[in-house]
Design a protein around this motif. Structure first.
Motif, mmCIF file in Angstrom:
data_model
loop_
_atom_site.group_PDB
_atom_site.id
_atom_site.type_symbol
_atom_site.label_atom_id
_atom_site.label_comp_id
_atom_site.label_asym_id
_atom_site.label_seq_id
_atom_site.Cartn_x
_atom_site.Cartn_y
_atom_site.Cartn_z
ATOM 1 N N ASP A 172 0.838 -1.203 0.000
ATOM 2 C CA ASP A 172 0.000 0.000 0.000
ATOM 3 C C ASP A 172 0.876 1.258 0.000
ATOM 4 O O ASP A 172 0.573 2.232 -0.700
ATOM 5 C CB ASP A 172 -0.916 0.021 1.216
ATOM 6 N N ASP A 173 1.940 1.234 0.781
ATOM 7 C CA ASP A 173 2.796 2.411 0.941
ATOM 8 C C ASP A 173 3.471 2.838 -0.370
ATOM 9 O O ASP A 173 3.721 4.025 -0.578
ATOM 10 C CB ASP A 173 3.879 2.154 1.997
ATOM 11 N N ILE A 174 3.793 1.876 -1.226
ATOM 12 C CA ILE A 174 4.563 2.216 -2.429
ATOM 13 C C ILE A 174 3.691 2.466 -3.660
ATOM 14 O O ILE A 174 4.218 2.718 -4.743
ATOM 15 C CB ILE A 174 5.604 1.118 -2.757
ATOM 16 N N GLN A 175 2.374 2.411 -3.501
ATOM 17 C CA GLN A 175 1.522 2.604 -4.674
ATOM 18 C C GLN A 175 1.671 3.991 -5.298
ATOM 19 O O GLN A 175 1.708 4.129 -6.522
ATOM 20 C CB GLN A 175 0.060 2.333 -4.310
ATOM 21 N N SER A 176 1.748 5.015 -4.485
ATOM 22 C CA SER A 176 1.880 6.370 -5.026
ATOM 23 C C SER A 176 3.195 6.562 -5.781
ATOM 24 O O SER A 176 3.189 7.026 -6.932
ATOM 25 C CB SER A 176 1.748 7.401 -3.903
ATOM 26 N N PRO A 177 4.362 6.212 -5.200
ATOM 27 C CA PRO A 177 5.601 6.344 -5.973
ATOM 28 C C PRO A 177 5.650 5.443 -7.205
ATOM 29 O O PRO A 177 6.264 5.803 -8.213
ATOM 30 C CB PRO A 177 6.705 5.980 -4.970
ATOM 31 N N LEU A 178 5.000 4.283 -7.151
ATOM 32 C CA LEU A 178 4.962 3.429 -8.337
ATOM 33 C C LEU A 178 4.224 4.119 -9.476
ATOM 34 O O LEU A 178 4.662 4.076 -10.636
ATOM 35 C CB LEU A 178 4.290 2.093 -8.021
#
Length: 276
Positions: free
Chosen positions: A165-171
């Motif tokens: 969930d945490d890395i969805q935005s940077p991905l």
């Protein structure tokens, strides 16, 4: 194809150390049955069902995804109690429900297990027909997919649902930047080969795909991996040196963003300056 979910399927789908009693299965069975159709429609489609018939081992991953989805949909509606062997449902007034902290911990474990089984299902479904479906586009939006997250990414040793969930935005940010510099047509070609597990094309593209995965991986860590970083320079160098397989990129408007024509100043130029 007709697939039924048994209690044995339900028990197998749970993480190690999270065994559930008969009472839990009975309470979540309705949601599991509902999830059977939902997962079929959202992730399989007709092409996925055909693939499940061809690759029998995928049926286990599919059943696990269905069971875990149904369980998670029901979890907060149950009065759970934890035992030395797992968890169950409160059956009388003498037993107090488990604390919110323990339920939260169980939910986190189930969510991570669901993502693991989804990663195996989506990766195994990759094929000519499923890869062209809307289900494939939904399950594998870009090369840093769930399978890469759990097996090859920088997070593989600590991979869990919260980290995903945490890395969805940077991905998403990384993918937008990659699409900007590679162009839609070239990226669509690479993704199509990946979703379809097309060995002939992947043999030509695999190094570039791996480099894109690395760039996205770095982006999730540093969040400032601009095109001037070494990973980007290597990516462009790979494609520059292979005009046959990456001609779609070289012919695109995106190519102009990464390829600069240097001004050739000669003695015949009217603005030629001597150093001296």
């Amino acid at each position: 194809m007709e697939i039924t979910i048994t209690k044995e399927d339900f028990e197998r789908s749970l993480p190690v150390g999270k065994r559930a009693g008969n009472d839990v299965y009975e309470k979540v069975k309705t949601e599991i049955d509902n999830s059977l159709n939902m997962v079929r429609n959202v992730y399989l489609g007709k092409a996925g069902e055909d693939q499940l018939e061809t690759v029998k081992s995928l049926q286990t991953a599919y059943k696990d995804v269905v069971c875990l989805t149904g369980t998670l949909n029901s979890l907060r509606q149950l009065d759970l109690v934890f035992t030395p062997t797992g968890f169950g449902v409160v059956s009388n007034n003498n037993v107090a429900p488990a604390s919110k902290q323990r339920v939260d911990s169980l939910e986190a474990a189930l969510r991570t297990q669901l993502l693991r089984r989804e990663s195996e299902l989506f990766y195994g479904l990759r094929s000519e027909n499923w890869g062209a479906s809307p289900q494939a586009r939904r399950a594998i939006p870009y090369f840093f997919d769930l399978f890469y997250f759990f097996t090859d990414s920088s997070f593989r040793t600590i991979a869990n649902a919260q980290k995903w969930d945490d890395i969805q935005s940077p991905l998403r940010e990384a993918w937008i930047e990659i699409r900007r510099y590679m162009g839609d047509e070239m990226l669509s070609e690479l993704l199509d080969a990946y979703r379809k597990a097309d060995e002939n094309r992947l043999q030509k593209y695999h190094l570039v795909i791996e480099q894109i995965q690395l760039i996205m991986d770095r982006w999730t860590i540093y969040a400032n991996a601009t095109m001037h970083k070494p990973e980007w320079r290597l990516l462009f160098s790979m494609m520059e040196s292979d005009e046959v397989n990456f001609n779609k990129w070289k012919e695109s408007s995106a190519y102009k963003l990464t390829h600069y024509e240097h001004f050739q100043n000669t003695k015949e130029s009217t603005a030629f300056l001597f150093n001296g």
